[in-house]
Design an enzyme around this catalytic site. Structure first.
Site, PDB file in Angstrom:
ATOM      1  N   SER A 195       0.820  -1.207   0.000  1.00  0.00           N
ATOM      2  CA  SER A 195       0.000   0.000   0.000  1.00  0.00           C
ATOM      3  C   SER A 195       0.853   1.256   0.000  1.00  0.00           C
ATOM      4  CB  SER A 195      -0.861   0.044   1.262  1.00  0.00           C
ATOM      5  OG  SER A 195      -1.691  -1.070   1.349  1.00  0.00           O
ATOM      6  N   HIS A 239      -1.128  -2.978  -7.274  1.00  0.00           N
ATOM      7  CA  HIS A 239      -1.856  -2.614  -6.056  1.00  0.00           C
ATOM      8  C   HIS A 239      -3.357  -2.745  -6.275  1.00  0.00           C
ATOM      9  CE1 HIS A 239      -3.066   0.594  -2.916  1.00  0.00           C
ATOM     10  NE2 HIS A 239      -2.879  -0.560  -2.312  1.00  0.00           N
ATOM     11  N   GLU A 250      -3.669  -0.347  -9.346  1.00  0.00           N
ATOM     12  CA  GLU A 250      -2.584   0.594  -9.673  1.00  0.00           C
ATOM     13  C   GLU A 250      -1.368  -0.230 -10.105  1.00  0.00           C
ATOM     14  OE1 GLU A 250      -3.181   4.508  -6.860  1.00  0.00           O
ATOM     15  OE2 GLU A 250      -2.472   2.716  -5.856  1.00  0.00           O
ATOM     16  N   ASN A 310      -3.792   5.980  -2.172  1.00  0.00           N
ATOM     17  CA  ASN A 310      -3.520   6.083  -0.730  1.00  0.00           C
ATOM     18  C   ASN A 310      -2.875   7.414  -0.340  1.00  0.00           C
ATOM     19  OD1 ASN A 310      -4.690   3.695  -0.039  1.00  0.00           O
ATOM     20  ND2 ASN A 310      -2.802   2.501  -0.064  1.00  0.00           N
TER      21      ASN A 310
HETATM   22  N1  CAA Z   1     -17.222 -11.083  -2.643  1.00  0.00           N
HETATM   23  C1  CAA Z   1     -18.339 -11.121  -3.402  1.00  0.00           C
HETATM   24  N2  CAA Z   1     -19.320 -10.211  -3.303  1.00  0.00           N
HETATM   25  C2  CAA Z   1     -19.161  -9.239  -2.374  1.00  0.00           C
HETATM   26  C3  CAA Z   1     -18.023  -9.131  -1.545  1.00  0.00           C
HETATM   27  C4  CAA Z   1     -17.018 -10.110  -1.719  1.00  0.00           C
HETATM   28  N3  CAA Z   1     -15.883 -10.097  -1.005  1.00  0.00           N
HETATM   29  N4  CAA Z   1     -18.157  -8.039  -0.736  1.00  0.00           N
HETATM   30  C5  CAA Z   1     -19.338  -7.471  -1.060  1.00  0.00           C
HETATM   31  N5  CAA Z   1     -19.935  -8.203  -2.049  1.00  0.00           N
HETATM   32  C6  CAA Z   1     -21.197  -7.900  -2.714  1.00  0.00           C
HETATM   33  C7  CAA Z   1     -22.402  -8.125  -1.836  1.00  0.00           C
HETATM   34  O1  CAA Z   1     -22.864  -9.461  -1.914  1.00  0.00           O
HETATM   35  C8  CAA Z   1     -23.419  -7.173  -2.455  1.00  0.00           C
HETATM   36  O2  CAA Z   1     -24.019  -7.719  -3.603  1.00  0.00           O
HETATM   37  P1  CAA Z   1     -25.506  -7.241  -4.063  1.00  0.00           P
HETATM   38  O3  CAA Z   1     -25.440  -5.742  -4.207  1.00  0.00           O
HETATM   39  O4  CAA Z   1     -25.707  -7.913  -5.355  1.00  0.00           O
HETATM   40  O5  CAA Z   1     -26.381  -7.700  -2.953  1.00  0.00           O
HETATM   41  C9  CAA Z   1     -22.559  -6.027  -2.951  1.00  0.00           C
HETATM   42  O6  CAA Z   1     -21.214  -6.514  -3.037  1.00  0.00           O
HETATM   43  C10 CAA Z   1     -22.618  -4.886  -1.998  1.00  0.00           C
HETATM   44  O7  CAA Z   1     -22.274  -5.357  -0.694  1.00  0.00           O
HETATM   45  P2  CAA Z   1     -23.074  -5.023   0.636  1.00  0.00           P
HETATM   46  O8  CAA Z   1     -24.529  -4.923   0.346  1.00  0.00           O
HETATM   47  O9  CAA Z   1     -22.607  -5.978   1.684  1.00  0.00           O
HETATM   48  O10 CAA Z   1     -22.545  -3.626   1.121  1.00  0.00           O
HETATM   49  P3  CAA Z   1     -22.202  -2.321   0.326  1.00  0.00           P
HETATM   50  O11 CAA Z   1     -23.276  -1.932  -0.614  1.00  0.00           O
HETATM   51  O12 CAA Z   1     -21.753  -1.342   1.349  1.00  0.00           O
HETATM   52  O13 CAA Z   1     -20.919  -2.710  -0.539  1.00  0.00           O
HETATM   53  C11 CAA Z   1     -18.585  -2.537  -0.534  1.00  0.00           C
HETATM   54  C12 CAA Z   1     -19.788  -3.255   0.023  1.00  0.00           C
HETATM   55  C13 CAA Z   1     -18.435  -2.901  -2.009  1.00  0.00           C
HETATM   56  C14 CAA Z   1     -17.368  -3.062   0.233  1.00  0.00           C
HETATM   57  C15 CAA Z   1     -18.789  -1.003  -0.387  1.00  0.00           C
HETATM   58  O14 CAA Z   1     -19.166  -0.702   0.935  1.00  0.00           O
HETATM   59  C16 CAA Z   1     -17.565  -0.223  -0.715  1.00  0.00           C
HETATM   60  O15 CAA Z   1     -17.252   0.011  -1.882  1.00  0.00           O
HETATM   61  N6  CAA Z   1     -16.840   0.246   0.330  1.00  0.00           N
HETATM   62  C17 CAA Z   1     -15.637   1.033   0.166  1.00  0.00           C
HETATM   63  C18 CAA Z   1     -14.480   0.098  -0.111  1.00  0.00           C
HETATM   64  C19 CAA Z   1     -13.210   0.862  -0.320  1.00  0.00           C
HETATM   65  O16 CAA Z   1     -13.119   2.069  -0.231  1.00  0.00           O
HETATM   66  N7  CAA Z   1     -12.137   0.083  -0.601  1.00  0.00           N
HETATM   67  C20 CAA Z   1     -10.832   0.614  -0.739  1.00  0.00           C
HETATM   68  C21 CAA Z   1     -10.109   0.454   0.565  1.00  0.00           C
HETATM   69  S1  CAA Z   1      -8.475   1.163   0.515  1.00  0.00           S
HETATM   70  C22 CAA Z   1      -7.558  -0.011  -0.260  1.00  0.00           C
HETATM   71  O17 CAA Z   1      -8.005  -1.074  -0.596  1.00  0.00           O
HETATM   72  C23 CAA Z   1      -6.129   0.350  -0.527  1.00  0.00           C
HETATM   73  C24 CAA Z   1      -5.147   0.121   0.566  1.00  0.00           C
HETATM   74  O18 CAA Z   1      -3.969  -0.023   0.218  1.00  0.00           O
HETATM   75  C25 CAA Z   1      -5.479   0.156   1.996  1.00  0.00           C
HETATM   76  P1  NAD Z   2      -3.592  -9.537   6.253  1.00  0.00           P
HETATM   77  O1  NAD Z   2      -2.994  -9.338   7.612  1.00  0.00           O
HETATM   78  O2  NAD Z   2      -5.038  -9.790   6.108  1.00  0.00           O
HETATM   79  O3  NAD Z   2      -2.835 -10.768   5.526  1.00  0.00           O
HETATM   80  C1  NAD Z   2      -1.449 -10.912   5.457  1.00  0.00           C
HETATM   81  C2  NAD Z   2      -1.165 -12.423   5.363  1.00  0.00           C
HETATM   82  O4  NAD Z   2       0.199 -12.626   5.036  1.00  0.00           O
HETATM   83  C3  NAD Z   2      -1.430 -13.137   6.688  1.00  0.00           C
HETATM   84  O5  NAD Z   2      -2.367 -14.183   6.463  1.00  0.00           O
HETATM   85  C4  NAD Z   2      -0.059 -13.694   7.086  1.00  0.00           C
HETATM   86  O6  NAD Z   2      -0.128 -14.980   7.683  1.00  0.00           O
HETATM   87  C5  NAD Z   2       0.640 -13.779   5.730  1.00  0.00           C
HETATM   88  N1  NAD Z   2       2.091 -13.719   5.803  1.00  0.00           N
HETATM   89  C6  NAD Z   2       2.858 -12.907   6.594  1.00  0.00           C
HETATM   90  N2  NAD Z   2       4.163 -13.127   6.330  1.00  0.00           N
HETATM   91  C7  NAD Z   2       4.223 -14.077   5.349  1.00  0.00           C
HETATM   92  C8  NAD Z   2       5.287 -14.703   4.631  1.00  0.00           C
HETATM   93  N3  NAD Z   2       6.553 -14.396   4.891  1.00  0.00           N
HETATM   94  N4  NAD Z   2       4.979 -15.613   3.677  1.00  0.00           N
HETATM   95  C9  NAD Z   2       3.689 -15.927   3.403  1.00  0.00           C
HETATM   96  N5  NAD Z   2       2.628 -15.376   4.056  1.00  0.00           N
HETATM   97  C10 NAD Z   2       2.906 -14.448   4.999  1.00  0.00           C
HETATM   98  O7  NAD Z   2      -3.127  -8.279   5.408  1.00  0.00           O
HETATM   99  P2  NAD Z   2      -3.804  -7.674   4.071  1.00  0.00           P
HETATM  100  O8  NAD Z   2      -4.794  -6.659   4.468  1.00  0.00           O
HETATM  101  O9  NAD Z   2      -4.168  -8.789   3.168  1.00  0.00           O
HETATM  102  O10 NAD Z   2      -2.550  -6.879   3.471  1.00  0.00           O
HETATM  103  C11 NAD Z   2      -1.571  -7.547   2.705  1.00  0.00           C
HETATM  104  C12 NAD Z   2      -0.821  -6.521   1.868  1.00  0.00           C
HETATM  105  O11 NAD Z   2      -1.749  -5.858   0.993  1.00  0.00           O
HETATM  106  C13 NAD Z   2      -0.130  -5.410   2.668  1.00  0.00           C
HETATM  107  O12 NAD Z   2       1.047  -5.045   2.003  1.00  0.00           O
HETATM  108  C14 NAD Z   2      -1.158  -4.275   2.630  1.00  0.00           C
HETATM  109  O13 NAD Z   2      -0.582  -3.014   2.824  1.00  0.00           O
HETATM  110  C15 NAD Z   2      -1.697  -4.449   1.235  1.00  0.00           C
HETATM  111  N6  NAD Z   2      -3.046  -3.904   1.005  1.00  0.00           N
HETATM  112  C16 NAD Z   2      -4.005  -4.001   1.979  1.00  0.00           C
HETATM  113  C17 NAD Z   2      -5.283  -3.510   1.725  1.00  0.00           C
HETATM  114  C18 NAD Z   2      -6.386  -3.602   2.752  1.00  0.00           C
HETATM  115  O14 NAD Z   2      -7.432  -2.955   2.569  1.00  0.00           O
HETATM  116  N7  NAD Z   2      -6.236  -4.374   3.829  1.00  0.00           N
HETATM  117  C19 NAD Z   2      -5.575  -2.947   0.469  1.00  0.00           C
HETATM  118  C20 NAD Z   2      -4.570  -2.889  -0.521  1.00  0.00           C
HETATM  119  C21 NAD Z   2      -3.295  -3.362  -0.229  1.00  0.00           C
END
Ligand code: CAA
Ligand code: NAD
Length: 299
Positions: free
Chosen positions: A120, A141, A153, A191
């Site tokens: 991330s 990503h 990404e 991010n």
């Molecule tokens: N697998 C299959 N289907 C899924 C699912 C999954 N893992 N998760 C949700 N769904 C489906 C549900 O079954 C539902 O289907 P229907 O509309 O057909 O019933 C649909 O997706 C919507 O789900 P929900 O009704 O449970 O809830 P929702 O409308 O709030 O949607 C969500 C869920 C898609 C997660 C929505 O809330 C959302 O887009 N949230 C924001 C997510 C976001 O911002 N993600 C980015 C995070 S940051 C990141 O990832 C980067 C990083 O590095 C940290």
């Molecule tokens: P998570 O904690 O759910 O999963 C990480 C997994 O990696 C764990 O199951 C752990 O057992 C396993 N693991 C740790 N060390 C390991 C190794 N050496 N070999 C094999 N497996 C190992 O974390 P996550 O949320 O899936 O995040 C994973 C990566 O994806 C991170 O780099 C995170 O920044 C990135 N990411 C996370 C998100 C999010 O929304 N959580 C979104 C985009 C990217």
């Protein structure tokens, strides 16, 4: 650059399970590698639940879901990744662990293979530099939940080759994702904008400026976000967010990127969000679930 047929995914947590699922659904043979057998089983269950949801909704046939499951191999044996043409690393957001894994992958894989990271926030070049194939290393990503979110990404380091980028852009398209090209800077595009916003929501809550429910409702109803920031933090994982904030603060020294004290304390207390059953909200029925949207009990 050879065709990609066999894809390896390291880590079968929130992200790794989703990446393995979408690659198998798109027709690739996938090796899902974990170093924790329990996490591997949780990941396998998460994939089965997600595929079942698509079948229930009618967007995937039962036969296609079964075929996807048939293309997935789950393992805790590192050597099983040997034949992969592309390996995507999705382990914990820790540079030492990631660099160690990249060095081991570089020693194991055939010379043509590409190695990508789902990091991330970390510097992709730092991982490329521990390999003897830095031009074949890039960021890939994905966004959470991977089976639903349309974006990937593709992150180019200063040495990633055009052939590697072309292969990864084509791979992302085959998965049904929209790819955008990002530079190797902490947080990439999404991010860099999202993380300071999420951290600021914690600061507002920590300072008592508003209730968590009102902060979340404000951004949902006022800005049309699908989840409020505190719900989204629970969904992403507070541990992962904490690591990301530390990494981005180390790089930029921008106070907006610094992890708020409350975030650190919640992580130390094991309140990691949906994955641990408790974060800003409670998730009594679904620890380890991938979909945390709106399911939390307001506490
Ligand atoms: N697998 C299959 N289907 C899924 C699912 C999954 N893992 N998760 C949700 N769904 C489906 C549900 O079954 C539902 O289907 P229907 O509309 O057909 O019933 C649909 O997706 C919507 O789900 P929900 O009704 O449970 O809830 P929702 O409308 O709030 O949607 C969500 C869920 C898609 C997660 C929505 O809330 C959302 O887009 N949230 C924001 C997510 C976001 O911002 N993600 C980015 C995070 S940051 C990141 O990832 C980067 C990083 O590095 C940290
Ligand atoms: P998570 O904690 O759910 O999963 C990480 C997994 O990696 C764990 O199951 C752990 O057992 C396993 N693991 C740790 N060390 C390991 C190794 N050496 N070999 C094999 N497996 C190992 O974390 P996550 O949320 O899936 O995040 C994973 C990566 O994806 C991170 O780099 C995170 O920044 C990135 N990411 C996370 C998100 C999010 O929304 N959580 C979104 C985009 C990217």
């Amino acid at each position: 650059m050879p065709d990609i047929t066999r894809v390896g995914v390291c880590g079968c947590g929130l992200m790794g399970a989703g990446i393995a699922q979408v690659a198998a659904t798109a027709g690739f043979n996938v090796v899902s590698y974990e170093n924790d057998a329990h996490a591997l089983e949780r990941g396998r269950a998460r994939i089965q639940q997600s595929l079942a949801k698509f079948v229930e909704k009618g967007s995937l046939s039962r036969a296609d879901a079964d075929a996807a499951i048939g293309r997935l191999r789950f393992t805790t044996t590192f050597d099983d990744l040997r034949e992969c043409d592309l390996v995507i690393e999705a382990i914990v957001e820790n540079p030492v662990a990631k660099k160690d894994l990249f060095a081991r992958l570089d020693a194991l894989l055939a010379p043509h293979a590409l190695i990508c990271t789902n990091t991330s926030s970390l510097c992709v070049m730092e991982m490329a530099a521990v390999t003897k194939r830095p031009t074949q290393v890039a960021g890939l990503h994905f966004f959470n939940p991977v089976p639903i979110m349309k974006l990937v990404e593709v992150v180019k380091t200063i040495v990633t080759s055009q052939a590697t980028l072309d292969t990864l852009l084509a791979f992302a398209r085959t998965l049904g994702k929209k790819a955008i090209l990002a530079q190797d800077t902490p947080g990439f595009i999404v991010n860099r904008l999202l993380v300071p916003y999420l951290l600021y929501a914690i600061r507002m809550y920590e300072a008592g400026l508003a209730s968590k429910e009102d902060i979340d409702e404000g951004m949902k109803l006022g800005c049309g976000h699908p989840m409020g920031p505190l719900t989204l933090l629970d969904f992403v994982g507070l541990d992962t967010t904490y690591y990301i904030a530390q990494i981005m603060f180390d790089e930029f020294k921008d106070p907006l990127m610094a992890p708020p004290p409350l975030l650190k304390r919640m992580v130390l207390a094991g309140h990691l969000g949906v994955k641990s059953g408790k974060g800003f909200y409670d998730y009594p029925s679904q620890p380890h679930s991938q979909s945390g949207s709106g399911a939390g009990t307001r506490t």
